[in-house]
Design a protein around this motif. Structure first.
Motif, PDB file in Angstrom:
ATOM      1  N   ILE A   7      34.179  44.106  57.000  1.00 50.22           N
ATOM      2  CA  ILE A   7      34.103  44.997  56.491  1.00 50.22           C
ATOM      3  C   ILE A   7      33.203  45.025  55.076  1.00 50.22           C
ATOM      4  CG2 ILE A   7      36.123  46.212  57.596  1.00 50.22           C
ATOM      5  CD1 ILE A   7      37.762  45.056  55.315  1.00 50.22           C
ATOM      6  N   SER A   8      32.812  46.062  54.258  1.00 53.26           N
ATOM      7  CA  SER A   8      32.182  46.012  53.295  1.00 53.26           C
ATOM      8  C   SER A   8      33.319  45.605  51.938  1.00 53.26           C
ATOM      9  CB  SER A   8      31.459  47.264  52.747  1.00 53.26           C
ATOM     10  OG  SER A   8      32.421  48.334  52.739  1.00 53.26           O
ATOM     11  N   LYS A   9      32.680  45.498  50.921  1.00 46.88           N
ATOM     12  CA  LYS A   9      33.129  44.841  49.719  1.00 46.88           C
ATOM     13  C   LYS A   9      34.096  46.104  49.286  1.00 46.88           C
ATOM     14  CE  LYS A   9      32.987  42.934  45.083  1.00 46.88           C
ATOM     15  NZ  LYS A   9      31.889  42.747  44.004  1.00 46.88           N
ATOM     16  N   ALA A  10      33.610  47.322  49.470  1.00 44.64           N
ATOM     17  CA  ALA A  10      34.398  48.620  48.958  1.00 44.64           C
ATOM     18  C   ALA A  10      35.287  48.829  49.802  1.00 44.64           C
ATOM     19  CB  ALA A  10      33.075  49.892  48.890  1.00 44.64           C
ATOM     20  N   ARG A  11      35.207  48.732  51.077  1.00 43.39           N
ATOM     21  CA  ARG A  11      36.252  48.998  51.925  1.00 43.39           C
ATOM     22  C   ARG A  11      37.284  47.752  51.795  1.00 43.39           C
ATOM     23  NH1 ARG A  11      39.703  51.775  54.486  1.00 43.39           N
ATOM     24  NH2 ARG A  11      40.288  51.039  56.656  1.00 43.39           N
ATOM     25  N   LEU A  12      36.780  46.574  51.413  1.00 43.51           N
ATOM     26  CA  LEU A  12      37.944  45.560  51.408  1.00 43.51           C
ATOM     27  C   LEU A  12      38.658  45.851  49.929  1.00 43.51           C
ATOM     28  CD1 LEU A  12      38.957  42.917  51.764  1.00 43.51           C
ATOM     29  CD2 LEU A  12      37.128  41.718  50.559  1.00 43.51           C
ATOM     30  N   MET A  13      38.078  46.273  48.837  1.00 39.36           N
ATOM     31  CA  MET A  13      38.641  46.495  47.796  1.00 39.36           C
ATOM     32  C   MET A  13      39.988  47.673  48.152  1.00 39.36           C
ATOM     33  SD  MET A  13      35.772  46.469  44.753  1.00 39.36           S
ATOM     34  CE  MET A  13      36.934  47.265  43.561  1.00 39.36           C
ATOM     35  N   GLU A  14      39.393  48.908  48.904  1.00 36.65           N
ATOM     36  CA  GLU A  14      40.497  49.669  49.212  1.00 36.65           C
ATOM     37  C   GLU A  14      41.450  49.173  50.029  1.00 36.65           C
ATOM     38  OE1 GLU A  14      40.608  53.598  52.194  1.00 36.65           O
ATOM     39  OE2 GLU A  14      38.763  52.745  51.586  1.00 36.65           O
ATOM     40  N   VAL A  15      41.187  48.334  50.909  1.00 33.35           N
ATOM     41  CA  VAL A  15      42.390  47.475  51.836  1.00 33.35           C
ATOM     42  C   VAL A  15      43.415  46.713  51.046  1.00 33.35           C
ATOM     43  CG1 VAL A  15      42.794  45.968  53.497  1.00 33.35           C
ATOM     44  CG2 VAL A  15      41.163  47.737  53.914  1.00 33.35           C
ATOM     45  N   LEU A  16      42.665  46.128  49.996  1.00 31.08           N
ATOM     46  CA  LEU A  16      43.610  45.280  49.184  1.00 31.08           C
ATOM     47  C   LEU A  16      44.283  46.095  48.218  1.00 31.08           C
ATOM     48  CD1 LEU A  16      41.012  42.407  48.115  1.00 31.08           C
ATOM     49  CD2 LEU A  16      42.872  42.360  49.938  1.00 31.08           C
ATOM     50  N   SER A  17      44.074  47.361  48.009  1.00 30.77           N
ATOM     51  CA  SER A  17      44.955  48.189  47.188  1.00 30.77           C
ATOM     52  C   SER A  17      46.121  48.662  47.869  1.00 30.77           C
ATOM     53  CB  SER A  17      44.036  49.203  46.555  1.00 30.77           C
ATOM     54  OG  SER A  17      43.069  48.880  45.750  1.00 30.77           O
ATOM     55  N   TRP A  50      51.098  33.256  51.436  1.00 29.66           N
ATOM     56  CA  TRP A  50      50.611  33.441  52.754  1.00 29.66           C
ATOM     57  C   TRP A  50      49.328  34.212  52.552  1.00 29.66           C
ATOM     58  CZ3 TRP A  50      50.432  38.339  53.119  1.00 29.66           C
ATOM     59  CH2 TRP A  50      51.467  39.178  52.577  1.00 29.66           C
ATOM     60  N   GLN A  51      49.011  35.004  51.607  1.00 33.16           N
ATOM     61  CA  GLN A  51      48.086  35.765  51.436  1.00 33.16           C
ATOM     62  C   GLN A  51      46.592  34.913  51.581  1.00 33.16           C
ATOM     63  OE1 GLN A  51      50.445  35.615  49.077  1.00 33.16           O
ATOM     64  NE2 GLN A  51      51.090  37.797  49.807  1.00 33.16           N
ATOM     65  N   LEU A  52      45.715  35.623  52.123  1.00 35.17           N
ATOM     66  CA  LEU A  52      44.337  34.900  52.624  1.00 35.17           C
ATOM     67  C   LEU A  52      43.168  35.377  51.793  1.00 35.17           C
ATOM     68  CD1 LEU A  52      44.891  35.502  56.429  1.00 35.17           C
ATOM     69  CD2 LEU A  52      45.246  33.523  55.232  1.00 35.17           C
ATOM     70  N   VAL A  53      43.184  36.389  51.058  1.00 35.13           N
ATOM     71  CA  VAL A  53      42.047  36.830  50.603  1.00 35.13           C
ATOM     72  C   VAL A  53      42.214  37.047  49.048  1.00 35.13           C
ATOM     73  CG1 VAL A  53      40.290  38.686  50.288  1.00 35.13           C
ATOM     74  CG2 VAL A  53      40.983  38.044  52.454  1.00 35.13           C
ATOM     75  N   PHE A  54      41.267  36.577  48.041  1.00 33.14           N
ATOM     76  CA  PHE A  54      41.263  37.102  46.573  1.00 33.14           C
ATOM     77  C   PHE A  54      39.813  37.617  46.370  1.00 33.14           C
ATOM     78  CE2 PHE A  54      40.482  36.059  42.168  1.00 33.14           C
ATOM     79  CZ  PHE A  54      41.499  36.523  41.699  1.00 33.14           C
ATOM     80  N   LEU A  55      40.094  38.630  45.475  1.00 33.16           N
ATOM     81  CA  LEU A  55      38.615  39.514  45.095  1.00 33.16           C
ATOM     82  C   LEU A  55      39.161  39.959  43.651  1.00 33.16           C
ATOM     83  CD1 LEU A  55      36.055  40.508  45.670  1.00 33.16           C
ATOM     84  CD2 LEU A  55      37.083  42.534  46.607  1.00 33.16           C
ATOM     85  N   ALA A  56      38.509  39.329  42.656  1.00 37.62           N
ATOM     86  CA  ALA A  56      38.789  39.623  41.391  1.00 37.62           C
ATOM     87  C   ALA A  56      38.380  41.102  41.036  1.00 37.62           C
ATOM     88  CB  ALA A  56      37.847  38.725  40.422  1.00 37.62           C
ATOM     89  N   ASP A  57      37.501  41.626  41.710  1.00 39.07           N
ATOM     90  CA  ASP A  57      36.899  43.010  41.495  1.00 39.07           C
ATOM     91  C   ASP A  57      38.057  44.207  41.956  1.00 39.07           C
ATOM     92  OD1 ASP A  57      34.515  42.086  40.388  1.00 39.07           O
ATOM     93  OD2 ASP A  57      33.434  42.577  42.141  1.00 39.07           O
ATOM     94  N   ALA A  58      39.143  43.435  42.689  1.00 39.62           N
ATOM     95  CA  ALA A  58      40.033  44.766  43.107  1.00 39.62           C
ATOM     96  C   ALA A  58      41.200  44.559  41.955  1.00 39.62           C
ATOM     97  CB  ALA A  58      40.640  44.120  44.394  1.00 39.62           C
ATOM     98  N   ILE A  59      41.446  43.835  41.300  1.00 34.10           N
ATOM     99  CA  ILE A  59      42.521  43.655  40.193  1.00 34.10           C
ATOM    100  C   ILE A  59      42.331  45.130  39.214  1.00 34.10           C
ATOM    101  CG2 ILE A  59      43.444  42.519  37.894  1.00 34.10           C
ATOM    102  CD1 ILE A  59      42.216  40.032  39.226  1.00 34.10           C
ATOM    103  N   PRO A  60      41.318  45.380  38.786  1.00 41.90           N
ATOM    104  CA  PRO A  60      41.515  46.837  38.031  1.00 41.90           C
ATOM    105  C   PRO A  60      41.568  48.149  38.984  1.00 41.90           C
ATOM    106  CG  PRO A  60      39.377  45.641  37.510  1.00 41.90           C
ATOM    107  CD  PRO A  60      40.095  44.994  38.402  1.00 41.90           C
ATOM    108  N   ARG A  61      41.575  47.949  40.284  1.00 36.54           N
ATOM    109  CA  ARG A  61      41.715  49.034  41.212  1.00 36.54           C
ATOM    110  C   ARG A  61      43.367  48.876  41.307  1.00 36.54           C
ATOM    111  NH1 ARG A  61      38.530  51.869  46.081  1.00 36.54           N
ATOM    112  NH2 ARG A  61      40.355  52.960  46.941  1.00 36.54           N
ATOM    113  N   GLN A  62      43.880  47.844  41.501  1.00 36.27           N
ATOM    114  CA  GLN A  62      45.039  47.687  41.615  1.00 36.27           C
ATOM    115  C   GLN A  62      46.093  48.035  40.624  1.00 36.27           C
ATOM    116  OE1 GLN A  62      45.384  43.687  43.043  1.00 36.27           O
ATOM    117  NE2 GLN A  62      44.854  44.049  45.297  1.00 36.27           N
ATOM    118  N   LEU A  63      45.444  47.831  39.415  1.00 36.99           N
ATOM    119  CA  LEU A  63      46.432  48.135  38.169  1.00 36.99           C
ATOM    120  C   LEU A  63      46.154  49.753  37.763  1.00 36.99           C
ATOM    121  CD1 LEU A  63      45.478  45.166  35.722  1.00 36.99           C
ATOM    122  CD2 LEU A  63      47.520  45.650  36.767  1.00 36.99           C
ATOM    123  N   ILE A  64      45.067  50.437  38.158  1.00 42.41           N
ATOM    124  CA  ILE A  64      45.064  51.626  38.081  1.00 42.41           C
ATOM    125  C   ILE A  64      46.261  52.613  38.107  1.00 42.41           C
ATOM    126  CG2 ILE A  64      43.657  53.810  38.304  1.00 42.41           C
ATOM    127  CD1 ILE A  64      41.349  52.242  38.084  1.00 42.41           C
TER     128      ILE A  64
END
Length: 467
Positions: A348-358, A127-141
């Motif tokens: 929202i901005s990309k930076a904010r989106l990366m934060e939300v996806l985490s 059911w997920q709607l958004v994919f952002l490859a740049d968020a992957i490292p942030r989710q793994l850290i």
């Protein structure tokens, strides 16, 4: 004959007694603790003299823990300070030459493989709607950081156990956690949504964010391993926090500590706590709208987990991988206003989106299942239960270790403890201690007491309780 004994630091009320070393003609030594003694080999004896706090402890590992204690919930406002902790802990662990936690290392390796596969869109969708490859490292850290901190803590506590001093600098931990952290949180205007800063600080004493988890390690340690005024003071602190915090999880943890204090078997208490939390969530999952209506905070967490199971079904048990959101953007329940958990991704901005996806599912086990399917859930569960305190430890040690395990489990079960810098340091510290304790407590042949041994050393020190 005096009883052979060797206690872990703080395990017995006479922990602070003088220790005398008497060298024998065969080059072995008698290490005397008060009126009790144990015979040790030259190798074992060297572990005592060489395990005092050194420069690596004082200037590399402990400052990382103290920063986490002092910042508390405000650590999110100082990302640079958090970013230096894993590298310093990694240096500490490597220099100590200690084997990393194997099962946890396997799980982290699976996470990294999952991250690579997610980059190539190899995972099925749900059911997920958004994919952002740049968020992957942030989710793994965060999970990588947890692994490194747990590894360093294991190395630290192996030395502290051998030195009979696992509560070294405990007063610093407690002072920073209970007094300095609230001041910094107040200065940074940290608060939960809908609460003011003062209410948040008071409630946070019952959470298991870094500073509270770290302080609890020492508070519960002195509750079981000390006598007299220190024990009573720790009991008062626990009861006071349980009475003033609105977090039900701390009240249950405090109840578990009191029951163990009056004689309830520690390992049975661990199983009871796990059963209560799992059963509570399972029952509420049968009526999520009702659960949200009764207790919005807990009900929405149950909804998160239910969605994680839905994704598990949609992906045939494989998980959704990384780079996507873990929770829905908006939750709708009959008869209630929409619950907007995250902002509209198009505004929202990309930076904010990366934060939300985490943001996590608020349950690290469900998060592992969501990202990596059944394999991820099983690996993380096995890695966590690898830290289960072994049988046969002296009763005070067993109780303290059991409370450390309960804190880890509760933090991971009701919060995204392994996905948040606000919690993973405290959890990693306690997890590393439990791994070190298991490494040192080796079963003797038959049904004899455990022995305290340096990993890799065939000779050991008998570990029995002083009575």
């Amino acid at each position: 004959m005096p009883q052979a004994a060797n206690s872990l630091s703080g395990a017995f009320p006479d922990q602070g007694r003088s220790r005398t070393v008497v060298r024998q003609a065969d080059d072995s030594e008698f290490v005397i603790f008060g009126s009790h003694f144990t015979k040790t080999s030259p190798r074992s004896a060297s572990l005592y003299s060489g395990a005092r706090l050194d420069r690596l402890d004082t200037f590399v590992f402990l400052p990382c823990m103290w920063i986490a204690c002092a910042l508390g919930f405000a650590i999110g406002d100082y990302p640079l300070l958090f970013s230096i902790m894993p590298p310093l802990c990694l240096v500490y662990a490597i220099v100590r030459g200690i084997t990393p936690p194997r099962l946890l290392a396997t799980y982290v390796t699976l996470c990294l493989i999952g991250g690579v596969l997610s980059w190539g869109h190899a995972f099925p969708r749900s059911w997920q709607l958004v994919f952002l490859a740049d968020a992957i490292p942030r989710q793994l850290i965060p999970i990588i950081s947890f692994f490194i901190i747990a590894w360093a803590a294991k190395a630290y506590f192996l030395r502290r156990i051998q030195a009979q001093d696992i509560f070294a600098r405990g007063g610093v931990f407690i002072a920073l956690s209970y007094f300095v952290a609230p001041i910094i949180m107040f200065v940074n205007d940290v608060h939960y949504e809908g609460d003011d800063t003062a209410s948040t600080i008071l409630a946070a004493y019952g959470s298991f964010i870094n500073n509270i988890a770290l302080a609890s390690f020492f508070i519960f340690g002195h509750l079981f391993c000390s006598r007299g005024a220190r024990r009573h003071a720790c009991l008062v602190v626990i009861l006071l926090i349980a009475a003033t915090s609105h977090f039900i999880q701390f009240k249950l943890v405090a109840l578990a500590a009191i029951l163990m204090l009056i004689g309830f078997p520690p390992r049975s208490m661990i199983m009871a706590v796990i059963a209560v939390f799992v059963a509570s969530y399972a029952i509420q999952a049968c009526d999520i709208p009702g659960a949200v209506a009764r207790n919005p905070d807990k009900g929405i967490r149950v909804a998160f987990i239910a969605d994680a199971f839905q994704s598990l079904i949609d992906t045939s048990g494989l998980g959704i991988g990384y780079g996507t959101e873990s929770v829905r953007w908006v939750y709708r329940f009959p008869g209630m206003p929409d619950f907007t958990f995250m902002p509209d991704p198009t505004t929202i901005s990309k930076a904010r989106l990366m934060e939300v996806l985490s943001r996590g599912v608020h349950n690290s086990f469900a998060q592992a299942m969501l990202r990596l399917g059944l394999v991820g859930l099983l690996l993380l569960t096995f890695a966590m239960f690898r830290a289960l305190p072994p049988r046969g430890l002296p009763k005070p040690v067993q109780c303290h270790a059991s409370m450390a395990f309960i804190v880890i489990f509760v933090a991971c079960f009701v919060n995204p403890a392994l996905e948040s810098p606000r919690q993973l340091i405290g959890v990693g510290f306690a997890y590393g201690y439990l791994l070190a304790l298991r490494s040192c407590a080796k079963p003797r042949p038959g049904n004899g007491p455990l022995r305290l041994a340096h990993p890799g050393d065939s000779r050991s020190i008998m570990m029995t309780e002083v009575v």
